[in-house]
Design an enzyme around this catalytic site. Structure first.
Site, PDB file in Angstrom:
ATOM      1  N   GLU A 111       6.318  43.042 106.704  1.00 48.67           N
ATOM      2  CA  GLU A 111       7.553  42.956 107.495  1.00 48.67           C
ATOM      3  C   GLU A 111       8.621  43.905 106.917  1.00 48.67           C
ATOM      4  O   GLU A 111       9.325  44.588 107.661  1.00 48.67           O
ATOM      5  CB  GLU A 111       8.058  41.511 107.524  1.00 48.67           C
ATOM      6  CG  GLU A 111       7.095  40.591 108.282  1.00 48.67           C
ATOM      7  CD  GLU A 111       7.623  39.174 108.395  1.00 48.67           C
ATOM      8  OE1 GLU A 111       7.695  38.489 107.354  1.00 48.67           O
ATOM      9  OE2 GLU A 111       7.962  38.753 109.509  1.00 48.67           O
ATOM     10  N   GLU A 131      -0.140  34.756 106.695  1.00 50.07           N
ATOM     11  CA  GLU A 131       0.582  33.605 107.252  1.00 50.07           C
ATOM     12  C   GLU A 131      -0.350  32.747 108.100  1.00 50.07           C
ATOM     13  O   GLU A 131      -0.277  31.513 108.070  1.00 50.07           O
ATOM     14  CB  GLU A 131       1.737  34.078 108.150  1.00 50.07           C
ATOM     15  CG  GLU A 131       2.905  34.694 107.426  1.00 50.07           C
ATOM     16  CD  GLU A 131       2.777  36.194 107.218  1.00 50.07           C
ATOM     17  OE1 GLU A 131       1.646  36.715 107.235  1.00 50.07           O
ATOM     18  OE2 GLU A 131       3.814  36.841 107.021  1.00 50.07           O
TER      19      GLU A 131
END
Ligand code: 1HE
Length: 257
Positions: A111, A131
């Site tokens: 990210e 995740e």
């Protein structure tokens, strides 16, 4: 907020911002992500481009999982919004940012990388979004930025199946714009940053702040925003000087690649 886990060096017009927590694979604690935000918000005016890299064998292992405690929905919302503010300070900060990638670029590390304007990866780089297997979701803007790099279908696959992309495949699908030999990412990123720092500031501003918004606009609005930005950029005295320099044979020609 600054932190011992973030090194900031200013080399003339280029800032080098280095995650410096190699024992924890540069995992992003709350303190570290806030330091990243503060670093970009506090860059001196003399800086014209920045490089982000990570100390040790890995760029970044993502969110510091040791801080992932029971949060209620409201606290989770604010935590994610804190990451958004930090990574917006990178993407929409004062200067273009070049990420120098190596080793793990995973979870929140991907990210962070995707909030930069150019990504240079060496051949040790690998990309993943764990995740999916940790029972959580991206929260640092990845759901917005990563599909714009590689498409929603590839991101869905990465999160559903735990798929890891190596450096070559990562470059092929758009994770990085440059692929270099092991250990060479920082030098290449720094060289690019020095080149970017020589651009007219309004051109860099247009690329950072106007282009991504134009790309999201319906075409008729995008054309108008483009025309407005073009008019502002070309009116700067620096633009006139640069064009005159070319016409008078004092500026580089475009050379065949
Ligand atoms: C960590 C973290 C971390 C390492 N948080 N401590 N991210 C992940 O799920 C990735 C988790 N990390 C890994 O898969 C691996 O550590 C790596 C592939 C990155 C590196 O492997 P390796 O063998 O070089 O290192 P290691 O032995 O696994 O880790 C070294 C130490 O770093 C170890 O601590 P130690 O005290 O036992 O030495 C690890 O616990 C620690 N460490 N990664 C905390 N991430 C805004 S939302 C974003 C959501 C996410 O990012 S979720 C994805 C999280």
């Amino acid at each position: 907020m600054t932190s011992k886990d973030l090194q900031i060096e200013i080399h003339d017009t280029v800032a080098v911002i280095r995650l410096n927590r190699p024992a924890k694979r540069n995992a992003l604690s709350d303190g570290l992500i806030l330091s990243v935000r503060d670093a970009f918000q506090g860059l001196p005016d003399s800086v014209r481009a920045a490089v982000v890299d990570g100390a040790g064998d890995h760029f970044c292992a993502g969110l510091d999982l040791s801080e992932l405690k029971e949060r209620d929905a409201g606290a989770g919302l604010h935590h994610s919004r804190m990451w958004h503010a930090a990574l917006e300070a990178v993407q929409y900060g004062p200067v273009p940012v070049i990420a120098a990638l190596h080793g793990a670029v995973v979870g929140g590390g991907l990210e962070l990388a995707s909030s930069c304007h150019i990504r240079v990866a060496d051949e040790t780089t690998f990309y993943a979004l764990p995740e999916g297997s940790r029972g959580i979701f991206v929260g640092g803007g990845g759901a917005v930025r990563i599909p714009r790099l590689i498409g929603a279908a590839r991101m869905t696959d990465m999160m559903l199946t735990g798929r890891v992309y190596n450096a070559q495949d990562g470059e092929r699908i758009g994770m990085a714009q440059y692929l270099v030999p092991p250990g060479a990412a920082f030098d290449k990123a720094f060289e690019l940053a020095k080149r970017v720092a020589e651009n007219a500031p309004l051109t860099n501003y247009a690329l950072m702040h106007a282009l991504p918004r134009i790309a999201e606009q319906p075409a008729d609005q995008g054309f108008l925003t483009e025309a407005l930005m073009a008019a502002i950029a070309q009116s700067a005295p620096e633009a006139k000087d640069r064009v005159r320099a070319f016409l008078e044979g004092r500026a580089d020609k475009v050379k065949k690649a």
